[in-house]
Design an enzyme around this catalytic site. Structure first.
Site, PDB file in Angstrom:
ATOM      1  N   HIS A  63      39.606  53.637  48.814  1.00 45.46           N
ATOM      2  CA  HIS A  63      40.321  52.600  48.230  1.00 45.46           C
ATOM      3  C   HIS A  63      39.303  51.603  47.641  1.00 45.46           C
ATOM      4  O   HIS A  63      38.597  50.688  48.162  1.00 45.46           O
ATOM      5  CB  HIS A  63      41.267  51.819  49.170  1.00 45.46           C
ATOM      6  CG  HIS A  63      42.013  50.729  48.596  1.00 45.46           C
ATOM      7  ND1 HIS A  63      43.267  51.200  47.756  1.00 45.46           N
ATOM      8  CD2 HIS A  63      42.165  49.483  48.465  1.00 45.46           C
ATOM      9  CE1 HIS A  63      43.766  50.102  47.305  1.00 45.46           C
ATOM     10  NE2 HIS A  63      43.139  48.975  47.726  1.00 45.46           N
ATOM     11  N   GLN A  68      36.414  44.118  40.989  1.00 40.04           N
ATOM     12  CA  GLN A  68      36.272  43.162  41.759  1.00 40.04           C
ATOM     13  C   GLN A  68      34.725  43.005  42.391  1.00 40.04           C
ATOM     14  O   GLN A  68      34.650  41.783  42.865  1.00 40.04           O
ATOM     15  CB  GLN A  68      37.343  43.290  42.983  1.00 40.04           C
ATOM     16  CG  GLN A  68      38.757  43.219  42.210  1.00 40.04           C
ATOM     17  CD  GLN A  68      39.884  43.106  43.396  1.00 40.04           C
ATOM     18  OE1 GLN A  68      39.504  43.217  44.558  1.00 40.04           O
ATOM     19  NE2 GLN A  68      41.021  43.366  42.944  1.00 40.04           N
ATOM     20  N   ARG A  89      43.841  35.629  45.160  1.00 33.32           N
ATOM     21  CA  ARG A  89      44.339  36.433  43.910  1.00 33.32           C
ATOM     22  C   ARG A  89      44.329  35.578  42.855  1.00 33.32           C
ATOM     23  O   ARG A  89      43.972  36.046  41.679  1.00 33.32           O
ATOM     24  CB  ARG A  89      45.824  36.873  44.280  1.00 33.32           C
ATOM     25  CG  ARG A  89      46.286  37.914  43.504  1.00 33.32           C
ATOM     26  CD  ARG A  89      47.321  38.440  43.789  1.00 33.32           C
ATOM     27  NE  ARG A  89      48.595  37.774  43.694  1.00 33.32           N
ATOM     28  CZ  ARG A  89      50.080  38.094  43.502  1.00 33.32           C
ATOM     29  NH1 ARG A  89      50.267  39.435  43.621  1.00 33.32           N
ATOM     30  NH2 ARG A  89      51.008  37.187  42.936  1.00 33.32           N
ATOM     31  N   TYR A 128      44.131  49.523  38.077  1.00 33.43           N
ATOM     32  CA  TYR A 128      45.472  48.974  37.409  1.00 33.43           C
ATOM     33  C   TYR A 128      45.187  47.990  36.025  1.00 33.43           C
ATOM     34  O   TYR A 128      46.084  47.340  35.526  1.00 33.43           O
ATOM     35  CB  TYR A 128      46.246  48.004  38.446  1.00 33.43           C
ATOM     36  CG  TYR A 128      45.500  46.811  39.092  1.00 33.43           C
ATOM     37  CD1 TYR A 128      45.474  45.676  38.658  1.00 33.43           C
ATOM     38  CD2 TYR A 128      45.082  47.309  40.449  1.00 33.43           C
ATOM     39  CE1 TYR A 128      44.783  44.565  39.222  1.00 33.43           C
ATOM     40  CE2 TYR A 128      44.308  46.269  41.093  1.00 33.43           C
ATOM     41  CZ  TYR A 128      44.135  44.931  40.516  1.00 33.43           C
ATOM     42  OH  TYR A 128      43.540  43.887  41.204  1.00 33.43           O
ATOM     43  N   HIS A 214      51.924  50.141  42.940  1.00 29.56           N
ATOM     44  CA  HIS A 214      50.965  49.156  43.369  1.00 29.56           C
ATOM     45  C   HIS A 214      51.168  48.898  44.747  1.00 29.56           C
ATOM     46  O   HIS A 214      50.528  48.835  45.615  1.00 29.56           O
ATOM     47  CB  HIS A 214      50.910  48.050  42.366  1.00 29.56           C
ATOM     48  CG  HIS A 214      49.972  46.939  42.938  1.00 29.56           C
ATOM     49  ND1 HIS A 214      50.160  46.030  43.661  1.00 29.56           N
ATOM     50  CD2 HIS A 214      48.595  46.489  42.787  1.00 29.56           C
ATOM     51  CE1 HIS A 214      49.233  45.087  43.979  1.00 29.56           C
ATOM     52  NE2 HIS A 214      48.063  45.674  43.389  1.00 29.56           N
ATOM     53  N   ARG A 217      56.114  45.174  46.239  1.00 35.52           N
ATOM     54  CA  ARG A 217      56.374  43.834  45.363  1.00 35.52           C
ATOM     55  C   ARG A 217      56.396  44.378  44.045  1.00 35.52           C
ATOM     56  O   ARG A 217      57.306  43.485  43.010  1.00 35.52           O
ATOM     57  CB  ARG A 217      55.179  42.869  45.610  1.00 35.52           C
ATOM     58  CG  ARG A 217      55.250  42.293  46.913  1.00 35.52           C
ATOM     59  CD  ARG A 217      53.916  41.316  47.403  1.00 35.52           C
ATOM     60  NE  ARG A 217      52.722  42.160  47.548  1.00 35.52           N
ATOM     61  CZ  ARG A 217      51.580  42.285  47.038  1.00 35.52           C
ATOM     62  NH1 ARG A 217      51.281  41.429  46.007  1.00 35.52           N
ATOM     63  NH2 ARG A 217      50.372  42.900  47.469  1.00 35.52           N
ATOM     64  N   HIS A 237      49.654  49.796  48.207  1.00 31.36           N
ATOM     65  CA  HIS A 237      49.349  48.741  49.141  1.00 31.36           C
ATOM     66  C   HIS A 237      50.647  48.486  50.157  1.00 31.36           C
ATOM     67  O   HIS A 237      51.667  48.497  49.448  1.00 31.36           O
ATOM     68  CB  HIS A 237      48.988  47.414  48.349  1.00 31.36           C
ATOM     69  CG  HIS A 237      47.840  47.573  47.535  1.00 31.36           C
ATOM     70  ND1 HIS A 237      47.772  47.244  46.349  1.00 31.36           N
ATOM     71  CD2 HIS A 237      46.544  47.702  47.994  1.00 31.36           C
ATOM     72  CE1 HIS A 237      46.675  47.210  45.946  1.00 31.36           C
ATOM     73  NE2 HIS A 237      45.822  47.335  46.752  1.00 31.36           N
ATOM     74  N   GLU A 240      50.253  44.019  54.084  1.00 29.19           N
ATOM     75  CA  GLU A 240      48.676  43.467  54.285  1.00 29.19           C
ATOM     76  C   GLU A 240      49.127  41.987  54.520  1.00 29.19           C
ATOM     77  O   GLU A 240      48.176  41.822  55.386  1.00 29.19           O
ATOM     78  CB  GLU A 240      48.245  43.656  53.004  1.00 29.19           C
ATOM     79  CG  GLU A 240      46.836  43.054  52.910  1.00 29.19           C
ATOM     80  CD  GLU A 240      46.067  43.255  51.407  1.00 29.19           C
ATOM     81  OE1 GLU A 240      46.790  43.523  50.600  1.00 29.19           O
ATOM     82  OE2 GLU A 240      44.723  42.996  51.360  1.00 29.19           O
ATOM     83  N   HIS A 274      46.189  49.675  53.869  1.00 27.56           N
ATOM     84  CA  HIS A 274      46.285  48.327  54.689  1.00 27.56           C
ATOM     85  C   HIS A 274      47.268  48.700  56.006  1.00 27.56           C
ATOM     86  O   HIS A 274      46.997  48.857  57.092  1.00 27.56           O
ATOM     87  CB  HIS A 274      46.680  46.933  54.213  1.00 27.56           C
ATOM     88  CG  HIS A 274      45.626  46.716  53.152  1.00 27.56           C
ATOM     89  ND1 HIS A 274      44.298  46.487  53.177  1.00 27.56           N
ATOM     90  CD2 HIS A 274      45.907  46.457  51.740  1.00 27.56           C
ATOM     91  CE1 HIS A 274      43.591  46.385  51.813  1.00 27.56           C
ATOM     92  NE2 HIS A 274      44.712  46.301  51.113  1.00 27.56           N
ATOM     93  N   ASP A 322      37.830  48.543  48.836  1.00 28.46           N
ATOM     94  CA  ASP A 322      38.807  47.642  48.488  1.00 28.46           C
ATOM     95  C   ASP A 322      38.462  46.507  47.535  1.00 28.46           C
ATOM     96  O   ASP A 322      38.004  46.856  46.273  1.00 28.46           O
ATOM     97  CB  ASP A 322      39.779  46.872  49.471  1.00 28.46           C
ATOM     98  CG  ASP A 322      41.023  46.148  49.049  1.00 28.46           C
ATOM     99  OD1 ASP A 322      41.113  46.212  47.861  1.00 28.46           O
ATOM    100  OD2 ASP A 322      41.726  45.848  49.945  1.00 28.46           O
TER     101      ASP A 322
HETATM  102  C1  NGQ Z   1      44.834  44.280  44.298  1.00 33.16           C
HETATM  103  N1  NGQ Z   1      43.982  43.627  46.442  1.00 33.16           N
HETATM  104  O1  NGQ Z   1      45.656  44.862  43.666  1.00 33.16           O
HETATM  105  O2  NGQ Z   1      43.650  44.023  43.856  1.00 33.16           O
HETATM  106  C2  NGQ Z   1      45.299  43.452  45.627  1.00 33.16           C
HETATM  107  C3  NGQ Z   1      45.277  42.077  45.257  1.00 33.16           C
HETATM  108  C4  NGQ Z   1      47.979  42.087  45.183  1.00 33.16           C
HETATM  109  C5  NGQ Z   1      44.539  43.706  47.795  1.00 33.16           C
HETATM  110  N2  NGQ Z   1      45.766  43.753  48.100  1.00 33.16           N
HETATM  111  C6  NGQ Z   1      46.599  41.822  44.409  1.00 33.16           C
HETATM  112  N3  NGQ Z   1      43.610  43.681  49.030  1.00 33.16           N
HETATM  113  O3  NGQ Z   1      48.017  42.733  46.312  1.00 33.16           O
HETATM  114  O4  NGQ Z   1      48.874  41.651  44.501  1.00 33.16           O
HETATM  115 ZN    ZN Z   2      43.503  47.112  46.991  1.00 32.41          ZN
END
Ligand code: NGQ
Ligand code: ZN
Length: 455
Positions: A63, A68, A89, A128, A214, A217, A237, A240, A274, A322
């Site tokens: 992952h 990032q 975020r 994404y 994703h 959510r 995800h 988490e 996670h 990640d």
């Molecule tokens: C991400 N990262 O998609 O990069 C996510 C943050 C989210 C992690 N969850 C954004 N560690 O989950 O909305």
């Molecule tokens: Zn992630």
């Protein structure tokens, strides 16, 4: 990196190597066409062998959000109120606003170079960032996927590309936020994104394309069905953050993992990234579904996610880097075990029985779980398998005088950096003496990209 055919068909010799049936001594690996054509044990080193002390299979990194890496360490200053995953975020979304394809590719190449140097030989890129800065589609839908593929070609790392479907900002189909405009697709556009992604990775040797809703959510039940109807590994995800659990319960009456197990056919194709906040019953159900849990211990610590309930879990897991705040395969495994030690006030928590080495247990689990999650052939070194090999430096003080599993304990618990000495991907040497062979050019391009981005 240019294809180097001279590196193929070569012979590597290791004083000891970890093979499918355990440690073996005096091992010759003959590489042909990117695979391990032949494995011999108990053979003397010949003049045509390239000799190393300790050989292992490279680890899968299941992952990653490669971009990032460019903001690593830039969200470690205290903000006005309650810093959290959600305030991190916001920083990440502001970084996304500035990224163009060239910067994105330069950062990805740097991240993949560091992954290889730490002993990862394949990455699951949970991708994404599909659209241009203003949210308009790129002329080629696969523009950013092609940049990832190009960073993989530059560095040599294996790729499992996980094009992300993202449509909402919260449970129950809430509309996306402006900061999410570069991620968004309609369900019918997603099939086109997958086609473009397959075209983008076609030049790579052994790339795999999966799918990635994703998070709960960001997708509705109908969208989840559409996305997971496509073939390949499924990554999501889940659970988490506590807020995510609470929002899911408020919306559906179920916790995220409970909801997922009830509404999707979770099986061995799935990787639940996670899965931090689970009850004992959820934990058991994930294991019996045959899914892989994608643990990202350094990021989970950095973002304040919580600690995975390993004490209840006997299923498959792998590790991921990640957010790439720090890229280090051994440290991911170390932080995984240390999180458990800290909360249970015990030692050797992840080792299953008396006499089992914790480092070896973690390494083998991450190899098997990572391979399953990435749809890749990344088991222990075996004939016919990919020649994705890591050698450890026997002269490192943490490995001195160690043998077999104790080498893995030394690498994971007792070494700081530079323990990984050589890395071969499909038989091609991409790391020598701990440095990626193209590091200078990759780092120069990265510095240039970052000075533009952060100015
Ligand atoms: C991400 N990262 O998609 O990069 C996510 C943050 C989210 C992690 N969850 C954004 N560690 O989950 O909305
Ligand atoms: Zn992630």
């Amino acid at each position: 990196m240019a294809t180097d055919d001279q590196q193929r068909g070569q012979q590597l010799w290791f004083g000891q190597a970890w093979l499918a049936d355990g440690w073996a001594r005096d091992v010759r690996l003959t590489v042909g066409d990117g695979k391990l054509a032949r494995i011999e044990t108990g053979v003397a080193k010949s003049p045509s062998d390239e000799a190393h002390a300790i050989g292992l299979a490279g680890l899968p990194n299941l992952h990653s959000h490669a971009f990032q890496r460019g903001m690593a360490g830039l969200a470690e200053t205290r903000g006005p109120t309650g810093d959290s995953f959600w305030s991190w975020r916001e920083v990440m979304y502001r970084f996304v606003e500035r990224l163009d394809p060239d910067g994105f590719e330069a950062i990805a190449a740097m991240a993949y170079c560091e992954m290889l140097e730490s002993g990862f030989t394949r990455v699951g890129e949970f991708h994404y960032l599909h659209r241009d800065k203003d949210g308009a589609p790129f002329a080629d839908r696969g523009e950013m996927a092609a940049r990832i593929a190009s960073a993989c070609a530059t560095t040599g790392i294996g790729l499992t590309l996980l094009p992300v479907f993202y449509a909402h900002s919260g449970f129950g189909g809430q509309p996306p936020k402006p900061g999410q405009r570069r991620f968004i697709h309609a369900p019918d556009e997603y099939a086109m994104l997958l086609d473009a992604s397959r075209r983008a990775v076609a030049p790579l040797d052994d790339a795999v394309v999966g799918v990635a809703p994703h998070s709960l959510r960001a997708v509705t039940k109908d969208e989840l069905d559409v996305v997971t109807a496509h073939p390949g590994p499924v990554h999501i995800h889940v659970a988490e953050q506590i807020k995510e659990v609470e929002d899911c319960v408020a919306w559906s009456g179920l916790r995220p993992v409970e909801w997922l197990l009830r509404h999707a056919d979770v099986d061995a194709r799935w990787c639940l990234v996670h899965a931090t906040h689970m009850t004992k019953a959820e934990t058991r159900a994930v294991a019996s579904a045959g899914a892989v849990v994608g643990l990202c211990p350094i990021t989970e610590a950095n973002l304040g996610d919580g600690v995975f309930p390993a004490q209840w879990y006997d299923g498959a897991f792998g590790i991921g880097t990640d957010s790439n705040v720090l890229i280090d395969a051994a440290e991911e495994l170390r932080v995984l075990e240390y999180g458990q030690r800290l909360i249970h006030r015990a030692r050797n928590v992840m080792a299953p029985h008396e006499g089992a080495s914790t480092g070896a247990t973690l390494y083998r689990a991450a190899l098997a779980g990572g391979a399953q999650a990435l749809g890749a052939d990344a088991r222990a070194l075996h004939e016919g398998g990919a020649a994705d090999i890591v050698s450890l430096d026997a002269e490192h003080p943490a490995l001195t005088g160690r043998d077999g599993d104790a080498l893995l304990d030394g690498w994971i618990f007792a070494a700081r950096g530079a323990t990984v000495d050589g890395v071969w991907r499909r038989g091609r040497k991409v790391v020598a003496h701990g440095r990626h062979v193209a590091r200078d050019a990759i780092a120069a391009r990265y510095r240039k990209a970052l000075s533009l981005l952060l100015s």
